[in-house]
Design an enzyme around this catalytic site. Sequence first.
Site, PDB file in Angstrom:
ATOM      1  N   GLU A 144       0.892  -1.160   0.000  1.00  0.00           N
ATOM      2  CA  GLU A 144       0.000   0.000   0.000  1.00  0.00           C
ATOM      3  C   GLU A 144       0.925   1.203   0.000  1.00  0.00           C
ATOM      4  O   GLU A 144       1.216   1.793   1.031  1.00  0.00           O
ATOM      5  CB  GLU A 144      -0.923  -0.027   1.219  1.00  0.00           C
ATOM      6  CG  GLU A 144      -2.257   0.684   0.981  1.00  0.00           C
ATOM      7  CD  GLU A 144      -2.181   2.188   1.090  1.00  0.00           C
ATOM      8  OE1 GLU A 144      -1.318   2.796   0.406  1.00  0.00           O
ATOM      9  OE2 GLU A 144      -2.978   2.750   1.841  1.00  0.00           O
ATOM     10  N   GLU A 153       4.361   8.550  -3.991  1.00  0.00           N
ATOM     11  CA  GLU A 153       5.133   8.118  -2.820  1.00  0.00           C
ATOM     12  C   GLU A 153       6.232   7.131  -3.197  1.00  0.00           C
ATOM     13  O   GLU A 153       6.762   6.433  -2.334  1.00  0.00           O
ATOM     14  CB  GLU A 153       4.198   7.502  -1.775  1.00  0.00           C
ATOM     15  CG  GLU A 153       3.277   8.520  -1.127  1.00  0.00           C
ATOM     16  CD  GLU A 153       2.436   7.927  -0.011  1.00  0.00           C
ATOM     17  OE1 GLU A 153       2.557   6.708   0.245  1.00  0.00           O
ATOM     18  OE2 GLU A 153       1.657   8.677   0.598  1.00  0.00           O
TER      19      GLU A 153
END
Length: 695
Positions: A144, A153
């Site tokens: 995730e 990210e």
Amino acid sequence: MKVFCGRANPTTGSVEWLEEDEHYDYHQEIARSSYADMLHDKDRNMKYYQGIRAAVSRVKDRGQKALVLDIGTGTGLLSMMAVTAGADFCYAIEVFKPMADAAVKIVEKNGFSDKIKVINKHSTEVTVGPDGDMPCRANILITELFDTELIGEGALPSYEHAHRHLVQANCEAVPHRATVYAQLVESRRMWSWNKLFPIRVQTSRGERVIIPPLELERCPGAPSVCDIQLNQVSPADFTILSDVLPMFSVDFSKQVSSSAACHSRQFEPLVSGRAQVVLSWWDIEMDPEGKIKCTMAPSWAHSDPEELQWRDHWMQCVYFLPQEEPVVQGLALCLVAYHDDYCVWYSLQKTSPEKNGRVHPVRPVCDCQAHLLWNRPRFGEINDRNRTDQYIQALRTVLKPDSVCLCVSDGSLLSMLAYHLGVEQVFTIENSAVSHRLMKKIFKANHLEDKINIIEKRPELLTPADLEGKKVSLLLGEPFFTTSLLPWHNLYFWYVRTAVDQHLGPGAVVMPQAASLHVVVVEFRDLWRIRSPCGDCEGFDVHIMDDMIKRALDFRESKEAEPHPLWEYPCSSLSEPQQILTFDFRQPVPLQPIHAEGTIELRRCGRSHGAVLWMEYHLTADSTVSTGLLKSAEDEGDCCWNPHCKQAVYFFNTTLDPRAPPGSSQTVTYTVEFHPHTGDITMDFTLSDALDSGC
């Protein structure tokens, strides 16, 4: 151990050295994280659990041991799901040490310590082998690593490394695939967040028009994504020009590349218009067949709008085209998505890049200075015609032909308005190199470079020579300063007014003449979830995470308000708005604190999630600009907030637990104090229970 940290004070403008606990940054990161929001994301958690069960079953059906690599484990939730689903062992990687320590405790409390190993490293530092962190490669990859932009990210580099070094070829992956979607729209409102519109000013000499410099017109804008709660943008604020287009997909079960790439989709515009903005979102499929899907689609593109999951850790993206382009209904065009390892951007072309032989451009970067100085809400604020008219009308009441005007706000157009309305001389303080360069360009584009004097120095260093020996008769501010985070940080204007007091002439006018701090108690539709304890998540005990967040909040922020753009987060007022502090800019900053305490009556039933605070600036006795509520709440209490400003939210921790009863509070008591020495505003709010609320 204590450490000294230097910080610029946004209210006073001074640099302060503060003694902090050595772990203060950890506490701050935890307190402001989205961990609670993710744990409350029922749709996400349920879909991950379904995908993990299916992946473990596929591996077991092949007669293999299920060895799981969980990158970015956080609380360890997904690893615990995997073990519960039958995985033989999990390697849970978490780079943030406080989070890794919490994961170890959570795993132990849930009885999985013998099957889950938490590794406190970045995944690219994990080793495989007899003496490594993992004895062998995993055959199930769970991650995730996604943000609103999907790849912001570092998901692509992490996947690329994992496939090369940490997992077996043809491993199972949860999620299995991600797809990025885009939709082309025309939107004056969203376009106003990226470009400077002409401003028309009626003067005694006829109409004057403030225009943007050519560099700003041509600038591609800021490279960072604009992520918002797109469902809160009214359908009346944009016109859809294209169908929803699947732009590109990433198969996480195969080798992933973080190299730059471009993907084009041909389409025919649904209507004619001006292409300005690309709205974008993504979905993830947890299984190879695509039966288990978690989507970020906004309501109009969602397969089942009634089942729309609210979440704040994943939203939707707004991308601005480098220039607006006219499109004709039915005339085919190509929308092109580019990405590198961390960013996505878009362009509109007549033919596909493969056919025209163009090399895809590098990531757009602002070269006009405006997008470095003004964020998206600030662009919107400057382009707000009603707001500008309010300042113009206020200026007309205070200006005189012989006025000597000093403007103090970062990158403000007030100085140009004052000049066009007929003052004798205008000075503006721009104490940063970026604001100085930008205002110089804007003045030049409007042939005002020799009409308005830019002073590039801090206000307290101002000398009579800087003002050509003249006394200031009109001190102007919006106020707006780029360093401000909370609404009252713009009280820096008051400190500037105090610093230049010696340069003000007799009877000098200060605009705004005063400010006031206001408060209303609200019930949020969803925002409360980001600060709410979770307790159990999909059957796993995560109280340790709740406790860690609470300790982090108690460390600093439990008595602090935090900034949020509340136009994106619907709420209902439970009280009438109330003025609690006033600040008289006609006088210097006082030496003694300004204190207020009192009671707020709750007039509507509901769960009191918190108090919202904002500033109002009184330009003159008859003209006020609000940074918070724009009008009185409707009968149901629905609030309408200024869309260009963030408001301050003080959460009531006692009401954030959804398992707690709504309570019977009828009043909120408060204590608020402004500290002139530091510029801080401290506050405390307490819910008072009543014997019979009538709710």
